[in-house]
Design a protein around this motif. Sequence first.
Motif, PDB file in Angstrom:
ATOM      1  N   SER A   3       0.852  -1.183   0.000  1.00 39.80           N
ATOM      2  CA  SER A   3       0.000   0.000   0.000  1.00 39.80           C
ATOM      3  C   SER A   3       0.879   1.221   0.000  1.00 39.80           C
ATOM      4  CB  SER A   3      -0.916   0.002   1.231  1.00 39.80           C
ATOM      5  OG  SER A   3      -0.136   0.129   2.394  1.00 39.80           O
ATOM      6  N   ALA A   4       0.233   2.388   0.036  1.00 44.84           N
ATOM      7  CA  ALA A   4       1.010   3.629   0.045  1.00 44.84           C
ATOM      8  C   ALA A   4       1.888   3.720   1.262  1.00 44.84           C
ATOM      9  CB  ALA A   4       0.055   4.829  -0.008  1.00 44.84           C
ATOM     10  N   ALA A   5       1.424   3.151   2.386  1.00 45.31           N
ATOM     11  CA  ALA A   5       2.209   3.257   3.613  1.00 45.31           C
ATOM     12  C   ALA A   5       3.495   2.460   3.541  1.00 45.31           C
ATOM     13  CB  ALA A   5       1.372   2.792   4.804  1.00 45.31           C
ATOM     14  N   TRP A  26       4.124  14.089   0.214  1.00 45.86           N
ATOM     15  CA  TRP A  26       3.949  13.681   1.606  1.00 45.86           C
ATOM     16  C   TRP A  26       5.125  14.053   2.483  1.00 45.86           C
ATOM     17  CZ3 TRP A  26       8.111  10.714   1.973  1.00 45.86           C
ATOM     18  CH2 TRP A  26       8.512  10.009   0.834  1.00 45.86           C
ATOM     19  N   PHE A  27       6.277  14.335   1.888  1.00 46.45           N
ATOM     20  CA  PHE A  27       7.466  14.541   2.723  1.00 46.45           C
ATOM     21  C   PHE A  27       7.349  15.808   3.565  1.00 46.45           C
ATOM     22  CE2 PHE A  27      11.729  16.115   3.503  1.00 46.45           C
ATOM     23  CZ  PHE A  27      12.269  15.013   4.135  1.00 46.45           C
ATOM     24  N   ALA A  28       6.894  16.897   2.939  1.00 48.64           N
ATOM     25  CA  ALA A  28       6.792  18.158   3.666  1.00 48.64           C
ATOM     26  C   ALA A  28       5.841  18.045   4.845  1.00 48.64           C
ATOM     27  CB  ALA A  28       6.328  19.266   2.724  1.00 48.64           C
ATOM     28  N   ARG A  29       4.855  17.160   4.722  1.00 55.58           N
ATOM     29  CA  ARG A  29       3.889  17.018   5.808  1.00 55.58           C
ATOM     30  C   ARG A  29       4.422  16.180   6.961  1.00 55.58           C
ATOM     31  NH1 ARG A  29      -1.824  15.842   2.709  1.00 55.58           N
ATOM     32  NH2 ARG A  29      -1.822  17.680   1.365  1.00 55.58           N
ATOM     33  N   SER A  30       5.338  15.270   6.665  1.00 56.78           N
ATOM     34  CA  SER A  30       5.746  14.298   7.680  1.00 56.78           C
ATOM     35  C   SER A  30       7.033  14.655   8.394  1.00 56.78           C
ATOM     36  CB  SER A  30       5.903  12.916   7.035  1.00 56.78           C
ATOM     37  OG  SER A  30       6.912  12.959   6.048  1.00 56.78           O
ATOM     38  N   ARG A 322       4.858  14.081  18.448  1.00 54.81           N
ATOM     39  CA  ARG A 322       4.491  12.686  18.184  1.00 54.81           C
ATOM     40  C   ARG A 322       3.047  12.586  17.705  1.00 54.81           C
ATOM     41  NH1 ARG A 322       7.178   9.893  23.553  1.00 54.81           N
ATOM     42  NH2 ARG A 322       9.359   9.950  22.840  1.00 54.81           N
ATOM     43  N   ALA A 323       2.177  13.364  18.363  1.00 56.82           N
ATOM     44  CA  ALA A 323       0.782  13.354  17.929  1.00 56.82           C
ATOM     45  C   ALA A 323       0.661  13.863  16.498  1.00 56.82           C
ATOM     46  CB  ALA A 323      -0.063  14.207  18.878  1.00 56.82           C
ATOM     47  N   LEU A 324       1.453  14.903  16.177  1.00 63.18           N
ATOM     48  CA  LEU A 324       1.430  15.417  14.810  1.00 63.18           C
ATOM     49  C   LEU A 324       1.985  14.397  13.825  1.00 63.18           C
ATOM     50  CD1 LEU A 324       2.562  19.122  15.341  1.00 63.18           C
ATOM     51  CD2 LEU A 324       0.306  18.310  14.633  1.00 63.18           C
ATOM     52  N   GLU A 330      -1.336   9.606   9.144  1.00 66.00           N
ATOM     53  CA  GLU A 330      -2.697   9.277   8.712  1.00 66.00           C
ATOM     54  C   GLU A 330      -3.105  10.119   7.511  1.00 66.00           C
ATOM     55  OE1 GLU A 330      -5.003   9.909  12.167  1.00 66.00           O
ATOM     56  OE2 GLU A 330      -4.341   8.074  13.188  1.00 66.00           O
ATOM     57  N   LEU A 331      -2.760  11.417   7.559  1.00 66.21           N
ATOM     58  CA  LEU A 331      -3.085  12.279   6.420  1.00 66.21           C
ATOM     59  C   LEU A 331      -2.334  11.847   5.168  1.00 66.21           C
ATOM     60  CD1 LEU A 331      -3.106  15.802   8.105  1.00 66.21           C
ATOM     61  CD2 LEU A 331      -5.076  14.522   7.232  1.00 66.21           C
ATOM     62  N   SER A 332      -1.061  11.454   5.354  1.00 64.39           N
ATOM     63  CA  SER A 332      -0.279  10.996   4.209  1.00 64.39           C
ATOM     64  C   SER A 332      -0.886   9.744   3.604  1.00 64.39           C
ATOM     65  CB  SER A 332       1.167  10.733   4.649  1.00 64.39           C
ATOM     66  OG  SER A 332       1.930  10.217   3.586  1.00 64.39           O
ATOM     67  N   ALA A 333      -1.313   8.845   4.504  1.00 63.67           N
ATOM     68  CA  ALA A 333      -1.939   7.618   4.002  1.00 63.67           C
ATOM     69  C   ALA A 333      -3.233   7.934   3.260  1.00 63.67           C
ATOM     70  CB  ALA A 333      -2.204   6.664   5.157  1.00 63.67           C
ATOM     71  N   VAL A 334      -4.023   8.859   3.821  1.00 69.28           N
ATOM     72  CA  VAL A 334      -5.274   9.238   3.157  1.00 69.28           C
ATOM     73  C   VAL A 334      -4.991   9.887   1.811  1.00 69.28           C
ATOM     74  CG1 VAL A 334      -7.255  10.794   3.314  1.00 69.28           C
ATOM     75  CG2 VAL A 334      -6.574   9.430   5.296  1.00 69.28           C
ATOM     76  N   ALA A 335      -3.946  10.752   1.776  1.00 67.31           N
ATOM     77  CA  ALA A 335      -3.646  11.478   0.540  1.00 67.31           C
ATOM     78  C   ALA A 335      -3.055  10.582  -0.532  1.00 67.31           C
ATOM     79  CB  ALA A 335      -2.679  12.623   0.844  1.00 67.31           C
ATOM     80  N   SER A 336      -2.422   9.477  -0.133  1.00 69.71           N
ATOM     81  CA  SER A 336      -1.744   8.637  -1.119  1.00 69.71           C
ATOM     82  C   SER A 336      -2.407   7.282  -1.304  1.00 69.71           C
ATOM     83  CB  SER A 336      -0.286   8.427  -0.688  1.00 69.71           C
ATOM     84  OG  SER A 336      -0.237   7.799   0.580  1.00 69.71           O
ATOM     85  N   THR A 337      -3.522   7.031  -0.644  1.00 66.08           N
ATOM     86  CA  THR A 337      -4.163   5.716  -0.685  1.00 66.08           C
ATOM     87  C   THR A 337      -5.550   5.830  -1.310  1.00 66.08           C
ATOM     88  OG1 THR A 337      -2.974   5.084   1.322  1.00 66.08           O
ATOM     89  CG2 THR A 337      -4.874   3.739   0.715  1.00 66.08           C
TER      90      THR A 337
END
Length: 507
Positions: A3-5, A26-30, A322-324, A330-337
């Motif tokens: 999967s994307a993850a 996704w990199f800038a977000r993570s 850590r929460a972020l 999760e956002l990256s997975a949503v955006a790439s899945t």
Amino acid sequence: MNSAASWRPSDFQRRGGRSWWRDTFWFARSTQPTHDALSARRFTRVTMPVIGLLVGLVFLAMLLLVIDVAMRQNEAAREQSSDYVASVLADLEEQYGQAVVDGARQQEIRPAADAAATGWKLDRDLEETLAAQSGIAYAFVLGSDERTIHALVDGKPTNDDAVSLFGPGIGALIRRAQAVGPGHAVSGFGMADDRTVFLTASLIVPPGPFDGHAVPPPASGAVLLFGIDIGQGWVARVGERFRIGDLHVAAPGEPVAAMTTSLPQIGDEPIRLQWTPPEPGTMLLKTMLPALFVVAVLVAATTWLVLRGASAAARRLERTARALEVANAELSAVASTDGLTNLSNRRYFDVALRHEWLRSLRDGSTMALLMIDVDHFKAFNDRFGHVAGDERLRAIAAQIGANVRRPADVAARYGGEEFAVLLPGTRGEGAMIVAEKIRLSVARAAEHSDMPPCSVSIGVAVLRPADVDPGPLLQAADVALYAAKRDGRNRTRLYTAGGPISPNRRS
């Protein structure tokens, strides 16, 4: 599970990637939360102890500096007190040495007034001067045979003998005076009646005419001897004058003090001046150390409070980071899945395809692409409805993911009932094996379902050196897929370079 993850920048780095992944969506977000968490953790575990260590080192350096200054001041005070004592002794020798030389020259040694008397005596005026002004407690005229010719003690004539009073060492002093000749003085320290005496002697110069008659000089080698009492009273006054603490003449058997100087004695008994040097550095330490201690406690307490607050803030920041991270993941997975099939979506696939193509150009590696289309899906969807159609797509996606296992591989829903699989570093034979596994597993899975049979057609293409962008690879896989459908569906076809790639997509 593919999967994307499962696709991360590290996969490309392991295969030779450099900085291209910094541009991915996704990199800038993570990375920012991770950076913040690492910074907070580094501050808590590294920066705080370093700050505490630096503060401690600063105060240790200040303490060592104060101690060094204090020691230097004490050493300078000791040297200065030694210089003062040496200066006093030099002045003593110069002053009274000149006095005895002058006394031996100025015809103050006269014949006795009594004609029956023999020998010589000091002039009456000199006797009064010695007793009243000069501080000379002892005055002797000694013959060349060291016999006392005339004696004056505390301003009064006496029959004391110099050798008996000062000891046999006085003879050595007399011989030294005779050896250096007139106009010079020799000196030393001796003891008389438990009194420390500075002794200085000079050879007597014969006088000139006296009362109009030629006066015969004393016997050749006669010596004038002065003795100055430097008892504890005189020494104490010197100590007060130069601020030298506890300056005194050491008693016989007294232990040697921290500061001491030996006096040139004429006898066997050693004579020492001892004193306690001033210690301005010690006073400085007594003044500064309590103040430094108070400042150190205040600074340490302040530093501890500041670092404690900073540590708490750093821990909160780390928890937030850590929460972020979790939220961004999760956002990256949503955006790439793809939400329906849980495979990568089209946007993610396009980014991965271009970057893998660039990597292949850079290191000369190969890459294969599978285009998968569900056979007769529109008819199935029209007959059984969209819910059943979605279930079929999810089942097919599960079989694709089960057969695409490498971390570097990317399986994506390309659009509608169409899927795409990217196989980096794979040639045509290997890609055909993977394609056949997918086709057969989809067919077998449908046999155990209540729904009608299901099959897929797969087109396989391999990147060619002449491809200047990923477009020809997509077109080649599309042409191979069209050939599989044209040949009856439920089959796999590999694109060959036997003819030009058709720019027209299948209907």
